[in-house]
Design an enzyme around this catalytic site. Structure first.
Site, short mmCIF file in Angstrom:
data_model
loop_
_atom_site.label_atom_id
_atom_site.label_comp_id
_atom_site.label_asym_id
_atom_site.label_seq_id
_atom_site.Cartn_x
_atom_site.Cartn_y
_atom_site.Cartn_z
N LYS A 193 -0.08 5.29 8.21
CA LYS A 193 0.61 5.59 6.95
C LYS A 193 -0.40 5.78 5.82
O LYS A 193 -0.32 6.70 5.02
CB LYS A 193 1.60 4.45 6.66
CG LYS A 193 2.27 4.42 5.32
CD LYS A 193 1.61 3.46 4.35
CE LYS A 193 1.54 2.03 4.79
NZ LYS A 193 0.82 1.15 3.88
N SER A 238 0.88 -1.18 0.00
CA SER A 238 0.00 0.00 0.00
C SER A 238 0.92 1.22 0.00
O SER A 238 1.21 1.80 1.03
CB SER A 238 -0.90 0.01 1.25
OG SER A 238 -1.71 -1.13 1.29
N LYS A 255 -6.47 2.66 -2.76
CA LYS A 255 -6.23 1.93 -1.50
C LYS A 255 -6.12 2.91 -0.32
O LYS A 255 -6.66 2.65 0.77
CB LYS A 255 -4.94 1.11 -1.63
CG LYS A 255 -4.45 0.45 -0.35
CD LYS A 255 -5.40 -0.62 0.14
CE LYS A 255 -4.91 -1.19 1.47
NZ LYS A 255 -5.88 -2.15 2.04
P1 NDP Z 1 4.46 -6.39 8.04
O1 NDP Z 1 5.00 -5.32 8.89
O2 NDP Z 1 3.81 -7.56 8.66
O3 NDP Z 1 5.63 -6.95 7.08
C1 NDP Z 1 6.50 -6.08 6.43
C2 NDP Z 1 7.38 -6.85 5.47
O4 NDP Z 1 8.30 -5.94 4.87
C3 NDP Z 1 8.23 -7.92 6.13
O5 NDP Z 1 8.46 -8.94 5.21
C4 NDP Z 1 9.51 -7.15 6.44
O6 NDP Z 1 10.64 -7.98 6.56
C5 NDP Z 1 9.64 -6.33 5.19
N1 NDP Z 1 10.45 -5.14 5.38
C6 NDP Z 1 10.27 -4.14 6.26
N2 NDP Z 1 11.20 -3.18 6.11
C7 NDP Z 1 12.01 -3.61 5.10
C8 NDP Z 1 13.16 -3.08 4.47
N3 NDP Z 1 13.68 -1.90 4.85
N4 NDP Z 1 13.73 -3.79 3.49
C9 NDP Z 1 13.22 -4.97 3.11
N5 NDP Z 1 12.14 -5.54 3.65
C10 NDP Z 1 11.54 -4.85 4.64
O7 NDP Z 1 3.47 -5.67 7.01
P2 NDP Z 1 2.20 -6.29 6.25
O8 NDP Z 1 2.59 -7.55 5.59
O9 NDP Z 1 1.02 -6.25 7.15
O10 NDP Z 1 1.96 -5.13 5.16
C11 NDP Z 1 2.69 -5.06 3.94
C12 NDP Z 1 1.97 -4.04 3.06
O11 NDP Z 1 0.65 -4.52 2.80
C13 NDP Z 1 1.81 -2.66 3.74
O12 NDP Z 1 1.91 -1.65 2.77
C14 NDP Z 1 0.39 -2.74 4.32
O13 NDP Z 1 -0.15 -1.44 4.47
C15 NDP Z 1 -0.31 -3.56 3.26
N6 NDP Z 1 -1.50 -4.30 3.69
C16 NDP Z 1 -1.52 -5.05 4.85
C17 NDP Z 1 -2.67 -5.74 5.22
C18 NDP Z 1 -2.76 -6.58 6.46
O14 NDP Z 1 -3.88 -7.03 6.79
N7 NDP Z 1 -1.68 -6.84 7.19
C19 NDP Z 1 -3.90 -5.67 4.39
C20 NDP Z 1 -3.74 -4.93 3.17
C21 NDP Z 1 -2.59 -4.25 2.85
P3 NDP Z 1 11.05 -8.66 7.97
O15 NDP Z 1 10.32 -9.97 8.02
O16 NDP Z 1 12.52 -8.80 7.88
O17 NDP Z 1 10.61 -7.71 9.07
#
Ligand code: NDP
Length: 296
Positions: free
Chosen positions: A240, A96, A171
């Site tokens: 965010k 997102s 979104k």
């Molecule tokens: P999480 O915080 O659970 O996961 C974040 C992911 O990004 C992890 O794989 C993390 O890796 C990785 N990450 C974070 N920082 C970095 C970086 N600097 N470099 C590389 N990888 C990085 O987030 P979500 O999965 O919940 O959300 C992901 C996206 O999807 C967001 O934009 C969110 O707004 C959107 N979203 C989420 C929903 C939900 O229900 N959770 C629903 C719909 C959209 P690591 O494992 O190492 O921390």
């Protein structure tokens, strides 16, 4: 069968990748590598040690990271995405993210002969597991058509919203409305409970009346009344999203006091609850201020 790479196995990315692994030859990469090797062991996908290795040989690369900044951060460097992308590859960003960053990324990729679409999702972690996400796509229709079979592994409603950035704009507005509604439902229910109306009774009437919403019909009964507050979507990510929506309103010259205030209130909730808090815990802040719990 098209090879697919998936980068970012977080709360929503992981179940999306699990579904992709059942349909496509999949390579996964995650910053914390153990999550990738664990998913690979579970699904038969291949785990890669770097973004570069993950995207090699994959005509379609899916990213799902917290914000567009992290997506941009993966592009460069000797182990970055651009070092490994195969000619003509398409980057499908399910983050997102924000429209301006996506337009910048798309222009950069286009100059190098790669495609880009923004393809954020809605429907939560349950929807990702069930393959019923809504996918909001911004980008050229030729890229949309190429990505659609991949997106259908986890999405049941896949809609092209317009040019690059339109998916992220859609979104952000959706989630800003969710953010506003959570606060409003929390405030209203806290007041009703303090006025002597049992929370369950209030919700039953609300859900048969014009104030009902996804928050009142599903989220509050399942997660607040029960006290469960499962951690599925970080409050910081919803804040965010409200910020991206506020930026969109600003950019388009639409006054947005309601969404601006939601952004500010989620910022305060984040400071109170910490970065690990779930989005529905915003209601806990309202409960704390009101000195009441919405349970029943
Ligand atoms: P999480 O915080 O659970 O996961 C974040 C992911 O990004 C992890 O794989 C993390 O890796 C990785 N990450 C974070 N920082 C970095 C970086 N600097 N470099 C590389 N990888 C990085 O987030 P979500 O999965 O919940 O959300 C992901 C996206 O999807 C967001 O934009 C969110 O707004 C959107 N979203 C989420 C929903 C939900 O229900 N959770 C629903 C719909 C959209 P690591 O494992 O190492 O921390």
């Amino acid at each position: 069968m098209t090879a697919v790479a998936f980068l970012g196995l977080g709360a929503i990315g992981r179940p999306m990748a699990v579904r992709l692994a059942a349909r496509f030859p999949l390579t996964v990469w995650n910053r914390t590598g153990a999550r990738a090797t664990e998913l690979a062991a579970e699904t038969g996908a291949r785990a890669a040690g770097t973004p570069r290795a993950a995207v090699q040989g994959a005509p379609i690369v899916v990213t799902c990271l917290p914000t567009s900044a992290e997506v941009e951060g993966l592009l460069d460097g000797p182990d970055g995405v651009l070092a490994g992308l195969e000619p003509g590859a398409l980057l499908v960003d399910c983050t997102s993210g924000d429209p301006a960053s996506s337009r910048r990324i798309a222009a950069r990729l286009e100059a190098l002969g790669f495609g880009f679409i923004d393809a954020p999702v809605s429907g939560g972690t349950n929807g990702a597991e069930a393959g019923t996400l809504t996918v909001m796509v911004g980008g050229d229709s030729q890229f949309f058509d190429r990505a659609a079979p991949v997106l259908s592994a986890f999405g049941s409603r896949i809609v092209r919203m317009g040019p690059v950035g339109a998916g992220h704009a859609m979104k952000a507005v959706n989630n800003a409305l969710l953010a506003v509604n959570i606060l409003a439902v929390g405030e209203g229910l806290a007041a009703l409970v303090k006025a002597g109306v049992p929370a369950r009774t209030a919700l039953n009437v609300l859900n048969a009346s014009s104030g009902r919403s996804f928050v009142s019909e599903t989220l509050v009964p399942e997660r607040v009344l029960t006290g469960a507050f499962p951690k599925t979507f970080k409050l910081s990510l919803l804040q965010k999203d409200a910020g991206i929506a506020a930026g969109l309103l600003d950019e388009t010259g639409v006054a947005g006091p309601v969404i601006d205030l939601a952004f500010q209130l989620y910022g305060e909730a984040r400071a109170t609850l910490g970065d690990g808090a779930d989005y529905l815990e915003a209601i806990k802040v309202i409960e704390g201020q009101a000195g009441v719990e919405i349970r029943g």
